[in-house]
Motif scaffolding. Structure first.
Motif, PDB file in Angstrom:
ATOM      1  N   LYS A  40      21.603  19.073  30.373  1.00 38.19           N
ATOM      2  CA  LYS A  40      22.577  18.142  30.949  1.00 38.19           C
ATOM      3  C   LYS A  40      23.902  18.874  31.155  1.00 38.19           C
ATOM      4  N   GLU A  41      24.473  18.727  32.336  1.00 35.62           N
ATOM      5  CA  GLU A  41      25.771  19.375  32.590  1.00 35.62           C
ATOM      6  C   GLU A  41      26.878  18.643  31.854  1.00 35.62           C
ATOM      7  N   LEU A  42      27.736  19.400  31.199  1.00 31.61           N
ATOM      8  CA  LEU A  42      28.915  18.813  30.554  1.00 31.61           C
ATOM      9  C   LEU A  42      30.197  19.189  31.286  1.00 31.61           C
ATOM     10  N   ALA A  43      30.250  20.397  31.805  1.00 29.98           N
ATOM     11  CA  ALA A  43      31.458  20.848  32.505  1.00 29.98           C
ATOM     12  C   ALA A  43      31.105  22.019  33.407  1.00 29.98           C
ATOM     13  N   PHE A  44      31.894  22.172  34.468  1.00 36.46           N
ATOM     14  CA  PHE A  44      31.703  23.295  35.396  1.00 36.46           C
ATOM     15  C   PHE A  44      33.087  23.773  35.810  1.00 36.46           C
ATOM     16  N   SER A  45      33.333  25.057  35.674  1.00 32.15           N
ATOM     17  CA  SER A  45      34.674  25.595  35.978  1.00 32.15           C
ATOM     18  C   SER A  45      34.889  25.649  37.483  1.00 32.15           C
ATOM     19  N   CYS A  46      36.105  26.002  37.872  1.00 29.57           N
ATOM     20  CA  CYS A  46      36.361  26.387  39.262  1.00 29.57           C
ATOM     21  C   CYS A  46      35.561  27.645  39.579  1.00 29.57           C
ATOM     22  N   LEU A  47      35.496  27.953  40.865  1.00 28.64           N
ATOM     23  CA  LEU A  47      34.914  29.225  41.285  1.00 28.64           C
ATOM     24  C   LEU A  47      36.026  30.271  41.304  1.00 28.64           C
ATOM     25  N   TYR A  48      35.694  31.483  40.910  1.00 33.29           N
ATOM     26  CA  TYR A  48      36.652  32.592  40.865  1.00 33.29           C
ATOM     27  C   TYR A  48      36.102  33.758  41.665  1.00 33.29           C
ATOM     28  N   GLN A  49      36.969  34.360  42.472  1.00 35.26           N
ATOM     29  CA  GLN A  49      36.587  35.600  43.153  1.00 35.26           C
ATOM     30  C   GLN A  49      36.957  36.765  42.255  1.00 35.26           C
ATOM     31  N   SER A  50      36.068  37.750  42.154  1.00 35.43           N
ATOM     32  CA  SER A  50      36.357  38.881  41.268  1.00 35.43           C
ATOM     33  C   SER A  50      35.886  40.188  41.889  1.00 35.43           C
ATOM     34  N   LEU A  51      36.603  41.256  41.551  1.00 31.68           N
ATOM     35  CA  LEU A  51      36.184  42.589  41.994  1.00 31.68           C
ATOM     36  C   LEU A  51      34.938  42.975  41.216  1.00 31.68           C
ATOM     37  N   PRO A  52      34.055  43.753  41.849  1.00 34.51           N
ATOM     38  CA  PRO A  52      32.839  44.117  41.119  1.00 34.51           C
ATOM     39  C   PRO A  52      33.160  44.955  39.884  1.00 34.51           C
ATOM     40  N   MET A  53      32.544  44.591  38.785  1.00 31.95           N
ATOM     41  CA  MET A  53      32.556  45.477  37.619  1.00 31.95           C
ATOM     42  C   MET A  53      31.337  46.367  37.797  1.00 31.95           C
ATOM     43  N   GLY A  54      31.507  47.669  37.587  1.00 30.28           N
ATOM     44  CA  GLY A  54      30.394  48.581  37.845  1.00 30.28           C
ATOM     45  C   GLY A  54      30.578  49.220  39.211  1.00 30.28           C
ATOM     46  N   PRO A  55      29.478  49.593  39.867  1.00 26.12           N
ATOM     47  CA  PRO A  55      29.601  50.273  41.161  1.00 26.12           C
ATOM     48  C   PRO A  55      30.498  49.482  42.119  1.00 26.12           C
ATOM     49  N   GLN A  56      31.431  50.205  42.769  1.00 28.85           N
ATOM     50  CA  GLN A  56      32.419  49.531  43.635  1.00 28.85           C
ATOM     51  C   GLN A  56      31.929  49.361  45.063  1.00 28.85           C
ATOM     52  N   ASP A  57      30.816  50.000  45.411  1.00 21.59           N
ATOM     53  CA  ASP A  57      30.327  49.915  46.791  1.00 21.59           C
ATOM     54  C   ASP A  57      29.445  48.689  46.967  1.00 21.59           C
ATOM     55  N   GLN A  58      29.986  47.537  46.556  1.00 19.85           N
ATOM     56  CA  GLN A  58      29.286  46.266  46.733  1.00 19.85           C
ATOM     57  C   GLN A  58      30.352  45.193  46.956  1.00 19.85           C
ATOM     58  N   PRO A  59      29.961  44.054  47.549  1.00 19.47           N
ATOM     59  CA  PRO A  59      30.954  43.013  47.844  1.00 19.47           C
ATOM     60  C   PRO A  59      31.576  42.425  46.574  1.00 19.47           C
ATOM     61  N   ASP A  60      32.736  41.777  46.744  1.00 19.12           N
ATOM     62  CA  ASP A  60      33.337  41.018  45.642  1.00 19.12           C
ATOM     63  C   ASP A  60      32.356  39.937  45.175  1.00 19.12           C
ATOM     64  N   TYR A  61      32.545  39.522  43.936  1.00 15.40           N
ATOM     65  CA  TYR A  61      31.701  38.474  43.353  1.00 15.40           C
ATOM     66  C   TYR A  61      32.405  37.131  43.392  1.00 15.40           C
ATOM     67  N   VAL A  62      31.613  36.079  43.313  1.00 21.65           N
ATOM     68  CA  VAL A  62      32.124  34.760  42.945  1.00 21.65           C
ATOM     69  C   VAL A  62      31.480  34.421  41.606  1.00 21.65           C
ATOM     70  N   ASN A  63      32.319  33.980  40.662  1.00 17.99           N
ATOM     71  CA  ASN A  63      31.859  33.677  39.302  1.00 17.99           C
ATOM     72  C   ASN A  63      32.303  32.282  38.877  1.00 17.99           C
ATOM     73  N   ALA A  64      31.565  31.718  37.964  1.00 16.35           N
ATOM     74  CA  ALA A  64      31.930  30.429  37.355  1.00 16.35           C
ATOM     75  C   ALA A  64      31.221  30.337  36.015  1.00 16.35           C
ATOM     76  N   VAL A  65      31.617  29.353  35.227  1.00 18.61           N
ATOM     77  CA  VAL A  65      30.967  29.097  33.936  1.00 18.61           C
ATOM     78  C   VAL A  65      30.665  27.609  33.837  1.00 18.61           C
ATOM     79  N   MET A  66      29.523  27.329  33.270  1.00 19.74           N
ATOM     80  CA  MET A  66      29.047  25.946  33.125  1.00 19.74           C
ATOM     81  C   MET A  66      28.739  25.680  31.656  1.00 19.74           C
ATOM     82  N   ALA A  67      29.100  24.496  31.187  1.00 18.67           N
ATOM     83  CA  ALA A  67      28.727  24.060  29.834  1.00 18.67           C
ATOM     84  C   ALA A  67      27.601  23.051  29.969  1.00 18.67           C
ATOM     85  N   VAL A  68      26.573  23.225  29.169  1.00 21.57           N
ATOM     86  CA  VAL A  68      25.452  22.285  29.182  1.00 21.57           C
ATOM     87  C   VAL A  68      25.112  21.866  27.761  1.00 21.57           C
ATOM     88  N   ALA A  69      24.517  20.685  27.658  1.00 27.96           N
ATOM     89  CA  ALA A  69      23.881  20.262  26.411  1.00 27.96           C
ATOM     90  C   ALA A  69      22.389  20.414  26.634  1.00 27.96           C
TER      91      ALA A  69
END
Ligand code: ROI
Length: 167
Positions: A40-69
């Motif tokens: 069951k979803e309890l919470a979902f963060s905003c979406l965040y754009q982030s630079l790649p961690m690791g190899p740089q020859d790849q597109p930027d990421y979109v990340n988020a975090v979700m809380a579930v029960a």
């Protein structure tokens, strides 16, 4: 946040994508996670754009975090998430390479888990602004097992180009 049923565990899932409309991948993953039995979803963060961690020859990421029960065991939850990754065209290629969808169990209650397929808390959590900031947004009081208070971890984690995307 809603209360948990007595045997449910509060788990946090990290979502990331940098291929094939990443924001859409995350929205679709959210729907699929919510559709898993015993989750069951309890919470979902905003979406965040982030630079790649690791190899740089790849597109930027979109990340988020979700809380579930969930009443799923950790490996059952992991298998459910891996099924969703596969349904989103995830191809397991180069380590730390670009991906359509990455779903990580960041935390599973206050358990420490060290199995061949699953390390919880997620091993990179303290160095990853793209995990810590969205997590802080939905769980500012959190303490991470064996690692300390989230707010203290944040203070030592540079933003590294992280940007909140408009809703
Ligand atoms: N970098 C960012 N910014 N976001 C991710 O989700 C992400 N995931 C990964 C690696 C390749 C380590 N880099 C990432 O798996």
């Amino acid at each position: 946040m809603q209360s948990l049923s007595s045997d449910a565990v509060l788990a946090y899932i990290g979502l990331g994508s940098n291929l094939q409309n990443p924001s859409q991948q995350l929205h679709s993953a959210r729907t699929a996670i919510t559709a898993l039995a015993y989750v069951k979803e309890l919470a979902f963060s905003c979406l965040y754009q982030s630079l790649p961690m690791g190899p740089q020859d790849q597109p930027d990421y979109v990340n988020a975090v979700m809380a579930v029960a969930t009443t799923l065991a950790p490996l059952e939850l992991l298998r459910g998430l891996q099924g969703i990754e596969n349904n989103h065209g995830r191809i397991r290629g180069q380590r730390w390479g670009a991906r359509t969808l990455d779903l990580d169990i960041l935390l599973y209650g206050d358990n420490s888990i060290a199995l061949p397929d699953l390390i919880v808390p997620h091993s990179g959590i303290t160095e990853r602004a793209f995990v810590l900031y969205p997590l802080y947004e939905i769980a500012p009081q959190l303490t991470i097992p064996n690692k300390g208070k989230l707010i203290d971890l944040l203070a030592n984690c540079p933003l590294a180009g992280l940007k909140k995307l408009d809703a």
